[in-house]
Design a protein around this motif. Structure first.
Motif, PDB file in Angstrom:
ATOM      1  N   ILE A 180      -0.763 -11.876   9.674  1.00 27.27           N
ATOM      2  CA  ILE A 180      -1.141 -11.752   8.264  1.00 27.27           C
ATOM      3  C   ILE A 180      -2.569 -11.245   8.225  1.00 27.27           C
ATOM      4  N   ASP A 181      -2.748 -10.006   7.810  1.00 24.08           N
ATOM      5  CA  ASP A 181      -4.036  -9.327   7.889  1.00 24.08           C
ATOM      6  C   ASP A 181      -4.756  -9.385   6.548  1.00 24.08           C
ATOM      7  N   CYS A 182      -5.756 -10.255   6.468  1.00 30.00           N
ATOM      8  CA  CYS A 182      -6.549 -10.394   5.242  1.00 30.00           C
ATOM      9  C   CYS A 182      -7.886  -9.672   5.351  1.00 30.00           C
ATOM     10  N   ARG A 183      -8.063  -8.861   6.386  1.00 30.96           N
ATOM     11  CA  ARG A 183      -9.336  -8.172   6.593  1.00 30.96           C
ATOM     12  C   ARG A 183      -9.551  -7.060   5.570  1.00 30.96           C
ATOM     13  N   SER A 184     -10.807  -6.779   5.298  1.00 34.90           N
ATOM     14  CA  SER A 184     -11.150  -5.607   4.503  1.00 34.90           C
ATOM     15  C   SER A 184     -10.987  -4.368   5.371  1.00 34.90           C
ATOM     16  N   THR A 185     -10.977  -3.202   4.738  1.00 30.61           N
ATOM     17  CA  THR A 185     -10.708  -1.953   5.456  1.00 30.61           C
ATOM     18  C   THR A 185     -11.652  -1.744   6.631  1.00 30.61           C
ATOM     19  N   THR A 186     -12.923  -2.049   6.447  1.00 26.28           N
ATOM     20  CA  THR A 186     -13.909  -1.836   7.510  1.00 26.28           C
ATOM     21  C   THR A 186     -13.521  -2.571   8.788  1.00 26.28           C
ATOM     22  N   TYR A 187     -13.076  -3.802   8.653  1.00 28.18           N
ATOM     23  CA  TYR A 187     -12.804  -4.628   9.833  1.00 28.18           C
ATOM     24  C   TYR A 187     -11.415  -4.376  10.417  1.00 28.18           C
ATOM     25  N   ARG A 188     -10.559  -3.708   9.687  1.00 27.40           N
ATOM     26  CA  ARG A 188      -9.254  -3.353  10.260  1.00 27.40           C
ATOM     27  C   ARG A 188      -9.411  -2.343  11.385  1.00 27.40           C
ATOM     28  N   SER A 189     -10.523  -1.612  11.380  1.00 28.32           N
ATOM     29  CA  SER A 189     -10.742  -0.622  12.435  1.00 28.32           C
ATOM     30  C   SER A 189     -11.081  -1.275  13.773  1.00 28.32           C
ATOM     31  N   THR A 212      -3.520  -3.547  14.590  1.00 28.35           N
ATOM     32  CA  THR A 212      -2.466  -4.515  14.871  1.00 28.35           C
ATOM     33  C   THR A 212      -1.125  -3.808  15.084  1.00 28.35           C
ATOM     34  N   PRO A 213      -0.194  -4.433  15.802  1.00 29.84           N
ATOM     35  CA  PRO A 213       1.162  -3.871  15.913  1.00 29.84           C
ATOM     36  C   PRO A 213       1.782  -3.800  14.518  1.00 29.84           C
ATOM     37  N   PRO A 214       1.999  -2.607  13.965  1.00 29.68           N
ATOM     38  CA  PRO A 214       2.396  -2.492  12.551  1.00 29.68           C
ATOM     39  C   PRO A 214       3.722  -3.162  12.225  1.00 29.68           C
ATOM     40  N   PHE A 215       4.676  -3.158  13.149  1.00 29.31           N
ATOM     41  CA  PHE A 215       6.012  -3.657  12.847  1.00 29.31           C
ATOM     42  C   PHE A 215       6.060  -5.162  12.645  1.00 29.31           C
ATOM     43  N   ARG A 216       4.987  -5.880  13.020  1.00 33.90           N
ATOM     44  CA  ARG A 216       4.975  -7.333  12.784  1.00 33.90           C
ATOM     45  C   ARG A 216       3.744  -7.786  12.006  1.00 33.90           C
ATOM     46  N   THR A 217       3.179  -6.841  11.239  1.00 34.40           N
ATOM     47  CA  THR A 217       1.970  -7.119  10.463  1.00 34.40           C
ATOM     48  C   THR A 217       2.202  -6.885   8.979  1.00 34.40           C
ATOM     49  N   VAL A 218       1.577  -7.733   8.156  1.00 35.58           N
ATOM     50  CA  VAL A 218       1.500  -7.471   6.716  1.00 35.58           C
ATOM     51  C   VAL A 218       0.053  -7.629   6.274  1.00 35.58           C
ATOM     52  N   THR A 219      -0.401  -6.708   5.443  1.00 34.01           N
ATOM     53  CA  THR A 219      -1.679  -6.874   4.774  1.00 34.01           C
ATOM     54  C   THR A 219      -1.448  -7.696   3.512  1.00 34.01           C
ATOM     55  N   VAL A 234       6.713  -5.830   1.090  1.00 39.10           N
ATOM     56  CA  VAL A 234       7.023  -4.454   1.451  1.00 39.10           C
ATOM     57  C   VAL A 234       7.167  -4.452   2.971  1.00 39.10           C
ATOM     58  N   GLU A 235       8.346  -4.204   3.452  1.00 36.98           N
ATOM     59  CA  GLU A 235       8.638  -4.341   4.877  1.00 36.98           C
ATOM     60  C   GLU A 235       7.813  -3.361   5.718  1.00 36.98           C
ATOM     61  N   PRO A 236       7.352  -3.820   6.878  1.00 40.45           N
ATOM     62  CA  PRO A 236       6.649  -2.904   7.781  1.00 40.45           C
ATOM     63  C   PRO A 236       7.618  -1.958   8.470  1.00 40.45           C
ATOM     64  N   THR A 237       7.079  -0.916   9.050  1.00 40.06           N
ATOM     65  CA  THR A 237       7.867   0.018   9.847  1.00 40.06           C
ATOM     66  C   THR A 237       7.247   0.094  11.237  1.00 40.06           C
ATOM     67  N   ALA A 238       7.810   0.903  12.086  1.00 41.29           N
ATOM     68  CA  ALA A 238       7.274   1.053  13.433  1.00 41.29           C
ATOM     69  C   ALA A 238       5.886   1.678  13.421  1.00 41.29           C
ATOM     70  N   LYS A 239       5.542   2.376  12.322  1.00 40.06           N
ATOM     71  CA  LYS A 239       4.269   3.084  12.267  1.00 40.06           C
ATOM     72  C   LYS A 239       3.295   2.543  11.229  1.00 40.06           C
ATOM     73  N   LYS A 240       3.778   1.733  10.302  1.00 45.49           N
ATOM     74  CA  LYS A 240       2.911   1.284   9.222  1.00 45.49           C
ATOM     75  C   LYS A 240       3.132  -0.195   8.927  1.00 45.49           C
ATOM     76  N   ALA A 241       2.021  -0.930   8.818  1.00 44.03           N
ATOM     77  CA  ALA A 241       2.104  -2.350   8.491  1.00 44.03           C
ATOM     78  C   ALA A 241       2.740  -2.545   7.128  1.00 44.03           C
ATOM     79  N   GLY A 242       3.369  -3.694   6.948  1.00 41.40           N
ATOM     80  CA  GLY A 242       3.937  -4.026   5.654  1.00 41.40           C
ATOM     81  C   GLY A 242       2.864  -4.575   4.725  1.00 41.40           C
ATOM     82  N   SER A 243       3.314  -5.059   3.577  1.00 47.37           N
ATOM     83  CA  SER A 243       2.368  -5.570   2.586  1.00 47.37           C
ATOM     84  C   SER A 243       2.937  -6.759   1.850  1.00 47.37           C
ATOM     85  N   LEU A 244       2.123  -7.785   1.710  1.00 43.02           N
ATOM     86  CA  LEU A 244       2.429  -8.860   0.781  1.00 43.02           C
ATOM     87  C   LEU A 244       1.734  -8.500  -0.531  1.00 43.02           C
TER      88      LEU A 244
END
Length: 249
Positions: free
Chosen positions: A157-166, A170-177, A234-244
């Motif tokens: 569960i990624d609660c970071r701001s954009t700056t710190y996501r760099s 994270t492995p996108p298929f098991r991540t949600v922002t 919003v479900e993640p994909t192999a290339k893009k994290a999902g979203s809560l």
């Protein structure tokens, strides 16, 4: 489950406590890198142009001066040092029976720490560029990726701001922002300030519930967050994290 948080720019300086111990922080193998950054920050903070390099106002001269003594300054658990609406909402000190390894805070100075790791107060925005370091997000990503690849468990569960996501991709298929909206005239509008508070409440509720019954999937994350907010996954994909997608009332 793993929750990722940003730091806060504002901090409460510990008045008492032992000084920073690099070997007691998560991933002690990064002690050399952390010491390098602390020493660079100490040198820069002694310059007359420190506020320009660190991209902070001259009114913060006391905090800049304090950067010159980080190795001797008292340290305290990160949850006591970091302040602001996210950490107020998280209120980590009142949680009971919480696994400290479930939450990581990303920072320019230390890369990443647990909330229980003892750190001093410091002033070092991730947008600042220290000589020899350059873009600190890129600098840390090269050093954190291997460390975190075996650390992270599903879900993230990624609660970071954009700056710190760099700092770590994270492995996108098991991540949600955690993205926060408010419904205005029937349309969803992105929320900024109150998003920090919502992310703090989300992290707190997930940690509380995980202590009662482990949360091991994104669906369980969504159901748990749905107990306190209107939420859509919003479900993640192999290339893009999902979203809560949280909608505030």
């Amino acid at each position: 489950m793993l929750i990722l948080l940003p730091p806060s720019e504002g901090k409460t300086a510990p008045e008492h406590g032992e000084p920073l111990s690099f070997n007691d922080l998560v991933f002690p193998g990064l002690s050399g890198e952390r010491r390098t950054l602390v020493q660079e920050l100490e040198v820069v903070s002694g310059l007359g142009t420190a506020h320009e390099i660190l991209k902070v106002g001259k009114s913060l001269h006391k905090e800049i001066a304090a950067n010159q003594h980080l190795l001797e300054a008292p340290a305290a658990p990160a949850w006591q040092v970091y302040t602001g609406v996210l950490f107020d909402a998280l209120d980590y000190g009142t949680l009971e029976h919480v696994d400290d390894d479930l939450t990581l805070v990303f920072s320019a100075l230390f890369g990443v720490t647990r909330l229980s790791d003892a750190i001093p107060s410091y002033r070092y925005p991730a947008t600042a560029k220290l000589p020899g370091i350059g873009n600190v997000g890129t600098w840390w990503r090269a050093r954190l990726t291997d460390q975190l690849s075996d650390y992270a468990s599903e879900p993230i569960i990624d609660c970071r701001s954009t700056t710190y996501r760099s700092f770590w991709k994270t492995p996108p298929f098991r991540t949600v922002t955690v993205d926060v909206f408010q419904r205005v005239n029937g349309e969803l509008k992105v929320v900024s300030h109150w998003a920090k508070q919502a992310r703090g409440y989300v992290a707190r509720h997930l940690l509380q519930q995980h202590g009662q019954e482990p949360i091991g999937s994104l669906q369980q994350v969504t159901e748990t967050v749905g107990e306190i907010y209107e939420v859509e996954l919003v479900e993640p994909t192999a290339k893009k994290a999902g979203s809560l997608r949280i909608v505030l009332s």
